[in-house]
Write an enzyme that holds these catalytic residues in place. Structure first.
Site, mmCIF file in Angstrom:
data_model
loop_
_atom_site.group_PDB
_atom_site.id
_atom_site.type_symbol
_atom_site.label_atom_id
_atom_site.label_comp_id
_atom_site.label_asym_id
_atom_site.label_seq_id
_atom_site.Cartn_x
_atom_site.Cartn_y
_atom_site.Cartn_z
ATOM 1 N N HIS A 83 0.803 -1.221 0.000
ATOM 2 C CA HIS A 83 0.000 0.000 0.000
ATOM 3 C C HIS A 83 0.839 1.277 0.000
ATOM 4 O O HIS A 83 0.318 2.360 -0.244
ATOM 5 C CB HIS A 83 -0.928 0.012 1.214
ATOM 6 C CG HIS A 83 -1.743 -1.230 1.340
ATOM 7 N ND1 HIS A 83 -1.430 -2.245 2.202
ATOM 8 C CD2 HIS A 83 -2.844 -1.643 0.659
ATOM 9 C CE1 HIS A 83 -2.310 -3.225 2.071
ATOM 10 N NE2 HIS A 83 -3.170 -2.892 1.144
ATOM 11 N N GLU A 135 -3.018 3.329 2.049
ATOM 12 C CA GLU A 135 -2.557 3.939 0.801
ATOM 13 C C GLU A 135 -2.766 5.450 0.824
ATOM 14 O O GLU A 135 -1.899 6.217 0.387
ATOM 15 C CB GLU A 135 -3.282 3.329 -0.399
ATOM 16 C CG GLU A 135 -2.780 3.869 -1.724
ATOM 17 C CD GLU A 135 -3.557 3.342 -2.914
ATOM 18 O OE1 GLU A 135 -3.680 4.089 -3.907
ATOM 19 O OE2 GLU A 135 -4.043 2.199 -2.851
ATOM 20 N N THR A 173 -5.908 3.882 -5.434
ATOM 21 C CA THR A 173 -5.977 2.992 -6.600
ATOM 22 C C THR A 173 -7.059 1.932 -6.499
ATOM 23 O O THR A 173 -7.477 1.374 -7.517
ATOM 24 C CB THR A 173 -4.627 2.275 -6.817
ATOM 25 O OG1 THR A 173 -4.353 1.443 -5.687
ATOM 26 C CG2 THR A 173 -3.501 3.273 -7.000
ATOM 27 N N SER A 276 -6.191 -9.245 -3.386
ATOM 28 C CA SER A 276 -5.228 -9.765 -2.407
ATOM 29 C C SER A 276 -5.488 -11.227 -2.060
ATOM 30 O O SER A 276 -4.929 -11.736 -1.088
ATOM 31 C CB SER A 276 -5.288 -8.927 -1.118
ATOM 32 O OG SER A 276 -5.033 -7.568 -1.385
#
Length: 338
Positions: A83, A135, A173, A276
Site C-alpha cells: 500500500h 494507501e 488505486t 489480495s
C-alpha cells in the site's frame, strides 16, 4: 478439485480476472524471497496485503507484522507493504537503524510521484480516497501541505482551494471506478478548471475485477466475494455486484463463512475474489458450492491480464550485513559477530 453432480438449473458464474493482481503477487513473493534469502525474522510494517489467509501463512514462515516501525529492533530488516508509506516512515527506519525493503505496488508509487510533481508545481491536490486507509496515508505524506482528502461526493461541498485554476485530482488505486468518477464529476462542477492526472489512477486490476462483476451481476441472484473485511477493493466488489443487479452479495474470508440460507431460492451464484486473495480460497468456495448442487461453473471473462512487476531491488543486496553495519555506525558495536 472434487465436483459433485450439478443440480438442474443451478450454476456458478466465475469471474475472470479475479484474485491476485501483479502488485500483490510481487509483494507476497518479496516476503517469501526475503525469508528464504535472509532467514527469519523479516519484519513487515502493517499487513503486506489485506488478506487474513496470506498474513497467517507468512507468519508461519517467519514474518512478523508490526503496526509501527519503532516496534522493529535495531539491526533488523523491515519491509513496507504494497500500500506504500509516507517519506516519514523511511526516515523512521533510518533512525531506527533498520535495513528496508520497499514492496509498494508500482501503481501506487506512480500516484506518489504524481503527488510530488504537482506539489512542486504548487497545485492543490484533491486526493479521492477513504480516510485512514494505508494507501491514502502514504500518498498524503508525500505532500501534506498540498493534499486535501475527498472521501466521496459528500465531501466536495467543504473542499476549499487556494487557486481554482491550479487544482488536480488523484485517487486511491483500489476505489470503485463508478464512485471515483461520481466524485470527480462533483469536483468539476465546483472547480471547472480541475486537472485530471495523466492516466487514470484506478489500477487495472481494480477496473477488471469490477467489470467482471458487472457482467455477471444481473444474472446472479447471489454474489460471493472472497476477501478480507479490511480490503478496500474486495468491499467495493460487493457494492458493485449489488449495483449491477445481484439480489445479495456477501464478503467472506473462507468457505466455511458462507451461510447455506443464502442459497434459498438461488439458481445462479456469482463468485469472485479481491486483488489480495490467493486462488486456493476461491477453489474452496467452489468446492463448498459444488457439494450443494452448484457444480456447473461458467467463466465470465472481462479482460486478459499479463502485467508483471519485477521484485524490489533491495532483494539483490546483502541486507543483513547492511542492518548490522547501521547498528555498528551508531553504537560502535558490531552485532554481526554475535
Amino acid at each position: 478439485m472434487v465436483r459433485m453432480t450439478a443440480s438442474p438449473g443451478r450454476r456458478v458464474l466465475l469471474a475472470a480476472p479475479r484474485g491476485y493482481c501483479a502488485g500483490v503477487d510481487r509483494a507476497v513473493i518479496a516476503v517469501e524471497k526475503a525469508l528464504e534469502q535472509y532467514g527469519a525474522p523479516i519484519y513487515v510494517r502493517h499487513e503486506i496485503v489485506h488478506n487474513k489467509y496470506v498474513v497467517q501463512t507468512l507468519e508461519k514462515k517467519g514474518a512478523i507484522f508490526v503496526e509501527q516501525t519503532e516496534e522493529v529492533p535495531p539491526g533488523n530488516i523491515v519491509m513496507f507493504s504494497a500500500h506504500g508509506v509516507a517519506p516519514t516512515v523511511h526516515e523512521e527506519a533510518e533512525r531506527g537503524r533498520l535495513a528496508t525493503i520497499d514492496a509498494t505496488c508500482p501503481l501506487v508509487t506512480k500516484v506518489h510521484k504524481e503527488a510530488i510533481r504537482y506539489a512542486n508545481d504548487d497545485f492543490d491536490i484533491l486526493l479521492i480516497g477513504h480516510e485512514g486507509h494505508e494507501e491514502v496515508i502514504g500518498t498524503s505524506g508525500e505532500a501534506p501541505d498540498h493534499i486535501t482528502l475527498v472521501d466521496g461526493p459528500g465531501d466536495v461541498a467543504k473542499v476549499e482551494v487556494r487557486d481554482p485554476s491550479k487544482v488536480v485530482w488523484l485517487s486511491q488505486t483500489t476505489l470503485s471506478v463508478d464512485e471515483t468518477m461520481e466524485t470527480v464529476g462533483a469536483l468539476k462542477e465546483k472547480f471547472p478548471l480541475l486537472v485530471s492526472p495523466p492516466s487514470d489512477d484506478i489500477c487495472y486490476a481494480t477496473q477488471n475485477r469490477q467489470l467482471a462483476v458487472k457482467q455477471m451481476g444481473a444474472d446472479a441472484e447471489l454474489v460471493i466475494v472472497v476477501g478480507s473485511r479490511n480490503s478496500s477493493n474486495s468491499k467495493r466488489l460487493v457494492e458493485v455486484a449489488k449495483l449491477a443487479g445481484s439480489r445479495e452479495a456477501y464478503l467472506v474470508d473462507f468457505a466455511d463463512e458462507i451461510d447455506e440460507a443464502w442459497l434459498e431460492g438461488v439458481s445462479t451464484v456469482g463468485v469472485t475474489s479481491g486483488a489480495s486473495v490467493p486462488e486456493i480460497l476461491v477453489e474452496q468456495v467452489l468446492e463448498w458450492l459444488a457439494q450443494r448442487g452448484f457444480a456447473d461453473v461458467e467463466l465470465v471473462r472481462a479482460a486478459e491480464e499479463s502485467i508483471t512487476f519485477s521484485l524490489p531491488k533491495e532483494l539483490r543486496k546483502d541486507l543483513r550485513a547492511q542492518a548490522a553495519s547501521l547498528v555498528a555506525e551508531r553504537t560502535g558495536h558490531d552485532i554481526s559477530e554475535k
